[in-house]
Motif scaffolding. Sequence first.
Motif, PDB file in Angstrom:
ATOM      1  N   THR A   5       0.801  -1.230  -0.119  1.00 34.23           N
ATOM      2  CA  THR A   5       0.160  -0.368   0.576  1.00 34.23           C
ATOM      3  C   THR A   5       0.792   1.291  -0.124  1.00 34.23           C
ATOM      4  N   GLY A  83      -2.831  -0.955  -3.060  1.00 38.53           N
ATOM      5  CA  GLY A  83      -3.741  -0.719  -2.052  1.00 38.53           C
ATOM      6  C   GLY A  83      -3.087   1.036  -2.270  1.00 38.53           C
ATOM      7  N   SER A 132      -7.343  -1.279  -4.561  1.00 40.54           N
ATOM      8  CA  SER A 132      -8.007  -0.980  -3.775  1.00 40.54           C
ATOM      9  C   SER A 132      -7.848   0.826  -3.499  1.00 40.54           C
ATOM     10  N   SER A 167     -14.927   5.140  -9.873  1.00 39.87           N
ATOM     11  CA  SER A 167     -15.697   3.650  -9.065  1.00 39.87           C
ATOM     12  C   SER A 167     -16.744   3.066 -10.879  1.00 39.87           C
ATOM     13  N   ARG A 176     -11.691  -1.213  -6.555  1.00 44.18           N
ATOM     14  CA  ARG A 176     -12.303  -0.487  -5.769  1.00 44.18           C
ATOM     15  C   ARG A 176     -11.778   0.771  -5.281  1.00 44.18           C
ATOM     16  N   ASN A 178     -12.625   4.396  -2.900  1.00 45.24           N
ATOM     17  CA  ASN A 178     -14.223   5.459  -1.934  1.00 45.24           C
ATOM     18  C   ASN A 178     -13.568   6.447  -1.327  1.00 45.24           C
ATOM     19  N   LEU A 224     -11.744   0.439   4.257  1.00 40.58           N
ATOM     20  CA  LEU A 224     -12.057   0.328   2.949  1.00 40.58           C
ATOM     21  C   LEU A 224     -10.684  -0.483   2.237  1.00 40.58           C
ATOM     22  N   LEU A 225      -9.931  -0.375   2.520  1.00 36.48           N
ATOM     23  CA  LEU A 225      -8.940  -1.140   2.244  1.00 36.48           C
ATOM     24  C   LEU A 225      -8.838  -2.653   2.006  1.00 36.48           C
ATOM     25  N   ASP A 227     -10.392  -7.205   2.578  1.00 31.96           N
ATOM     26  CA  ASP A 227     -11.158  -8.136   2.342  1.00 31.96           C
ATOM     27  C   ASP A 227     -12.593  -8.248   2.183  1.00 31.96           C
ATOM     28  N   SER A 230     -15.059  -5.910   0.566  1.00 29.94           N
ATOM     29  CA  SER A 230     -14.940  -6.487  -1.370  1.00 29.94           C
ATOM     30  C   SER A 230     -16.318  -5.874  -1.641  1.00 29.94           C
ATOM     31  N   THR A 233     -17.588  -0.039  -3.015  1.00 30.98           N
ATOM     32  CA  THR A 233     -17.147   1.180  -3.782  1.00 30.98           C
ATOM     33  C   THR A 233     -17.749   2.008  -4.143  1.00 30.98           C
TER      34      THR A 233
END
Length: 243
Positions: A5, A83, A132, A167, A176, A178, A224-225, A227, A230, A233
């Motif tokens: 990330t 990420g 993500s 998204s 994804r 967010n 949000l990062l 699973d 999942s 989004t």
Amino acid sequence: MSKVTVVTGGSRGIGAATCRLLAERGHDLAVGYRRDQAAADEVVQSASKLGVRAIAVRLDTVVRDQVVHLFDRAEAELGEITGLVNNAGIGSTIGPFVDLTEADLRRVVDVNVVGYFLVAQEAVRRMSAGGSIVNVSSGAATTGSPNEYVHYAATKAAVDTMTVGLSKELGPRGIRINTVSPGVTHTEFHVGSGEPGRADRVGPNLPLGRAGRPEEIAYAIAWLLSDEASYTTGATVRVAGGG
């Protein structure tokens, strides 16, 4: 697959708290920072003690070549990017709209909008297996911040719209995206506004009766990062104490 990330603005405040939490959860980290190398190194050391790999990379997010360098370093030293926490933002001195200088306006728009786009664009180019992205916005995007920093609020509204559009565009690629929208939080952001104690002034007026802590914002970002999110989004998660 290990989680790698990239966190921009990762040396202080919400960014640093997010790095520490992600390290606890096993993410390898590329910590982007602009000025405070000592703080960035401290975040890296904290992550390393938790058994993950971490690097610090200095950059200005509005300079494309420096953004590319951040991601090149991350891929070369940590592996494929999974990420992004798009967090490097700035404000300027609180005051009436008519007193806003052109220099402040242009710099805030450049960092908070152009920088976010450049960083997200580079992340997407690297996420061949999906991933993500979490954009860190602000509750100001919906309140407008009258008499304080309308220009800052407007840039955060742009970030929210960016999240919705991307998204829909990136979902078919398994990416994804967010937004987390913090309310007033105890960070050094307020020093740059000219009112270091703003969180103490505003916090008691919120429904929960206090300003937030960086760690509380980090929990939303980490979720949000993960699973666990999942099927999430295009969402905006407001972490603002009811404000």
